[in-house]
Write a protein that holds these residues in place. Structure first.
Motif, PDB file in Angstrom:
ATOM      1  N   LYS A   5       0.827  -1.214   0.000  1.00 16.09           N
ATOM      2  CA  LYS A   5       0.000   0.000   0.000  1.00 16.09           C
ATOM      3  C   LYS A   5       0.858   1.260   0.000  1.00 16.09           C
ATOM      4  CE  LYS A   5      -4.230  -1.811   1.911  1.00 16.09           C
ATOM      5  NZ  LYS A   5      -5.275  -1.688   2.907  1.00 16.09           N
ATOM      6  N   LEU A   6       2.048   1.151   0.579  1.00 12.20           N
ATOM      7  CA  LEU A   6       2.975   2.290   0.609  1.00 12.20           C
ATOM      8  C   LEU A   6       3.843   2.345  -0.651  1.00 12.20           C
ATOM      9  CD1 LEU A   6       4.132   2.053   4.342  1.00 12.20           C
ATOM     10  CD2 LEU A   6       2.632   3.790   3.323  1.00 12.20           C
ATOM     11  N   HIS A   7       3.612   1.410  -1.569  1.00 12.51           N
ATOM     12  CA  HIS A   7       4.369   1.321  -2.824  1.00 12.51           C
ATOM     13  C   HIS A   7       5.853   1.030  -2.581  1.00 12.51           C
ATOM     14  CE1 HIS A   7       0.783   2.703  -4.875  1.00 12.51           C
ATOM     15  NE2 HIS A   7       0.684   3.617  -3.941  1.00 12.51           N
ATOM     16  N   CYS A   8       6.158   0.339  -1.499  1.00 12.36           N
ATOM     17  CA  CYS A   8       7.523  -0.094  -1.191  1.00 12.36           C
ATOM     18  C   CYS A   8       7.685  -1.516  -1.712  1.00 12.36           C
ATOM     19  CB  CYS A   8       7.774  -0.024   0.307  1.00 12.36           C
ATOM     20  SG  CYS A   8       7.631   1.635   1.002  1.00 12.36           S
ATOM     21  N   TYR A   9       7.709  -1.633  -3.033  1.00  7.35           N
ATOM     22  CA  TYR A   9       7.636  -2.950  -3.662  1.00  7.35           C
ATOM     23  C   TYR A   9       8.875  -3.809  -3.432  1.00  7.35           C
ATOM     24  CZ  TYR A   9       3.723  -0.610  -5.863  1.00  7.35           C
ATOM     25  OH  TYR A   9       2.569   0.089  -6.081  1.00  7.35           O
ATOM     26  N   SER A  10      10.037  -3.212  -3.442  1.00  7.15           N
ATOM     27  CA  SER A  10      11.263  -3.984  -3.221  1.00  7.15           C
ATOM     28  C   SER A  10      11.277  -4.568  -1.806  1.00  7.15           C
ATOM     29  CB  SER A  10      12.483  -3.093  -3.442  1.00  7.15           C
ATOM     30  OG  SER A  10      13.662  -3.817  -3.226  1.00  7.15           O
ATOM     31  N   GLU A  11      10.901  -3.746  -0.841  1.00  4.08           N
ATOM     32  CA  GLU A  11      10.863  -4.207   0.551  1.00  4.08           C
ATOM     33  C   GLU A  11       9.785  -5.272   0.733  1.00  4.08           C
ATOM     34  OE1 GLU A  11      10.828  -1.043  -0.412  1.00  4.08           O
ATOM     35  OE2 GLU A  11      12.585  -0.102   0.486  1.00  4.08           O
ATOM     36  N   ALA A  12       8.650  -5.077   0.095  1.00  6.21           N
ATOM     37  CA  ALA A  12       7.572  -6.072   0.174  1.00  6.21           C
ATOM     38  C   ALA A  12       8.031  -7.404  -0.409  1.00  6.21           C
ATOM     39  CB  ALA A  12       6.325  -5.572  -0.555  1.00  6.21           C
ATOM     40  N   GLU A  13       8.731  -7.337  -1.534  1.00  4.02           N
ATOM     41  CA  GLU A  13       9.239  -8.566  -2.153  1.00  4.02           C
ATOM     42  C   GLU A  13      10.191  -9.290  -1.206  1.00  4.02           C
ATOM     43  OE1 GLU A  13      11.744 -10.112  -6.071  1.00  4.02           O
ATOM     44  OE2 GLU A  13      11.545  -7.955  -5.727  1.00  4.02           O
ATOM     45  N   LYS A  14      11.082  -8.548  -0.576  1.00  2.00           N
ATOM     46  CA  LYS A  14      12.040  -9.159   0.353  1.00  2.00           C
ATOM     47  C   LYS A  14      11.326  -9.804   1.538  1.00  2.00           C
ATOM     48  CE  LYS A  14      15.705  -5.947  -0.826  1.00  2.00           C
ATOM     49  NZ  LYS A  14      16.405  -4.718  -0.410  1.00  2.00           N
ATOM     50  N   VAL A  35       2.566  -9.566  -6.720  1.00  5.41           N
ATOM     51  CA  VAL A  35       2.127  -8.183  -6.930  1.00  5.41           C
ATOM     52  C   VAL A  35       3.317  -7.230  -6.824  1.00  5.41           C
ATOM     53  CG1 VAL A  35       0.706  -6.313  -5.995  1.00  5.41           C
ATOM     54  CG2 VAL A  35      -0.232  -8.626  -6.180  1.00  5.41           C
ATOM     55  N   ALA A  36       4.161  -7.434  -5.814  1.00 10.35           N
ATOM     56  CA  ALA A  36       5.345  -6.579  -5.647  1.00 10.35           C
ATOM     57  C   ALA A  36       6.256  -6.681  -6.867  1.00 10.35           C
ATOM     58  CB  ALA A  36       6.099  -6.976  -4.376  1.00 10.35           C
ATOM     59  N   LYS A  38       5.410  -7.624  -9.923  1.00  6.97           N
ATOM     60  CA  LYS A  38       4.720  -7.022 -11.073  1.00  6.97           C
ATOM     61  C   LYS A  38       4.917  -5.510 -11.068  1.00  6.97           C
ATOM     62  CE  LYS A  38       0.505  -5.509 -11.724  1.00  6.97           C
ATOM     63  NZ  LYS A  38      -0.589  -4.979 -11.327  1.00  6.97           N
ATOM     64  N   ASN A  39       4.763  -4.903  -9.913  1.00  6.28           N
ATOM     65  CA  ASN A  39       4.883  -3.453  -9.815  1.00  6.28           C
ATOM     66  C   ASN A  39       6.310  -2.949  -9.951  1.00  6.28           C
ATOM     67  OD1 ASN A  39       2.165  -2.448  -9.510  1.00  6.28           O
ATOM     68  ND2 ASN A  39       2.122  -3.629  -7.622  1.00  6.28           N
ATOM     69  N   GLN A  40       7.275  -3.848  -9.887  1.00  2.63           N
ATOM     70  CA  GLN A  40       8.667  -3.487 -10.143  1.00  2.63           C
ATOM     71  C   GLN A  40       9.054  -3.776 -11.595  1.00  2.63           C
ATOM     72  OE1 GLN A  40      11.585  -4.541  -6.846  1.00  2.63           O
ATOM     73  NE2 GLN A  40       9.834  -5.876  -6.407  1.00  2.63           N
ATOM     74  N   GLY A  41       8.114  -4.325 -12.347  1.00  2.00           N
ATOM     75  CA  GLY A  41       8.404  -4.658 -13.736  1.00  2.00           C
ATOM     76  C   GLY A  41       9.031  -6.028 -13.911  1.00  2.00           C
ATOM     77  N   LYS A  42       9.031  -6.826 -12.871  1.00  2.00           N
ATOM     78  CA  LYS A  42       9.602  -8.174 -12.929  1.00  2.00           C
ATOM     79  C   LYS A  42       8.502  -9.158 -13.329  1.00  2.00           C
ATOM     80  CE  LYS A  42      12.949  -7.188  -9.256  1.00  2.00           C
ATOM     81  NZ  LYS A  42      13.411  -7.601  -7.913  1.00  2.00           N
ATOM     82  N   LEU A  43       8.065  -9.042 -14.576  1.00  2.00           N
ATOM     83  CA  LEU A  43       6.893  -9.789 -15.019  1.00  2.00           C
ATOM     84  C   LEU A  43       7.098 -11.296 -15.006  1.00  2.00           C
ATOM     85  CD1 LEU A  43       5.510  -7.624 -17.956  1.00  2.00           C
ATOM     86  CD2 LEU A  43       4.928  -7.593 -15.542  1.00  2.00           C
ATOM     87  N   GLN A  44       8.239 -11.772 -15.459  1.00  2.00           N
ATOM     88  CA  GLN A  44       8.463 -13.220 -15.483  1.00  2.00           C
ATOM     89  C   GLN A  44       8.473 -13.800 -14.068  1.00  2.00           C
ATOM     90  OE1 GLN A  44       8.315 -15.268 -17.879  1.00  2.00           O
ATOM     91  NE2 GLN A  44       8.735 -14.124 -19.733  1.00  2.00           N
ATOM     92  N   SER A  45       9.128 -13.109 -13.155  1.00  2.07           N
ATOM     93  CA  SER A  45       9.158 -13.574 -11.763  1.00  2.07           C
ATOM     94  C   SER A  45       7.764 -13.514 -11.148  1.00  2.07           C
ATOM     95  CB  SER A  45      10.123 -12.717 -10.942  1.00  2.07           C
ATOM     96  OG  SER A  45      11.424 -12.826 -11.449  1.00  2.07           O
ATOM     97  N   ALA A  46       7.039 -12.457 -11.450  1.00  2.00           N
ATOM     98  CA  ALA A  46       5.667 -12.330 -10.951  1.00  2.00           C
ATOM     99  C   ALA A  46       4.793 -13.442 -11.508  1.00  2.00           C
ATOM    100  CB  ALA A  46       5.095 -10.963 -11.329  1.00  2.00           C
ATOM    101  N   LEU A  47       4.987 -13.759 -12.788  1.00  4.62           N
ATOM    102  CA  LEU A  47       4.210 -14.827 -13.416  1.00  4.62           C
ATOM    103  C   LEU A  47       4.491 -16.174 -12.743  1.00  4.62           C
ATOM    104  CD1 LEU A  47       2.212 -15.655 -15.630  1.00  4.62           C
ATOM    105  CD2 LEU A  47       4.180 -15.950 -17.154  1.00  4.62           C
TER     106      LEU A  47
END
Length: 124
Positions: A5-14, A35-36, A38-47
């Motif tokens: 929600k805070l758009h801290c996608y890298s931290e959320a992923e970790k 979701v984290a 995807k929002n970082q542009g890591k589409l293959q990993s998100a998939l």
């Protein structure tokens, strides 16, 4: 969820990665990491994460929707590149450029979060 929600996608992923290492079947962490990523542009990993969710929780509407959304996004990027994409890292590079150029519009994120809350049972 707070980091997303805070758009801290890298931290959320970790954080999600640590949770998944402790419990690989922790569905909320798998979906949130997707979701984290995807929002970082890591589409293959998100998939990969979204696909894992469809295995762990086959009826999860949020995971199914995200999986489809990612497949479409990857296909569109491949088509837009006219064959210049040769690897998953190329897709992620293109997506990061798109995310960087994005106008910051986060419409749809709240809708996804609401769907996730309904679709993912508490805990696991």
């Amino acid at each position: 969820m707070a980091l997303l929600k805070l758009h801290c996608y890298s931290e959320a992923e970790k954080d999600c990665t640590l949770a998944i290492k402790k419990d690989p079947k922790f569905t909320k962490a798998v979906l949130r990491r997707a979701v984290a990523r995807k929002n970082q542009g890591k589409l293959q990993s998100a998939l990969k994460d979204a696909h894992q969710m469809t295995i762990l929780a086959p009826g999860n509407a949020a995971a199914i929707a995200l999986h489809k959304q990612l497949q479409v996004a990857i296909r569109k990027l491949q088509a837009a590149s006219k064959g210049n994409i040769n690897s998953p890292s190329d897709i992620e590079t293109m997506m990061r450029l798109k995310v960087t150029e994005d106008d910051g519009d986060t419409s749809g994120e709240e809708e996804f979060e609401a769907e996730e809350e309904k679709a993912v049972p508490d805990g696991k």
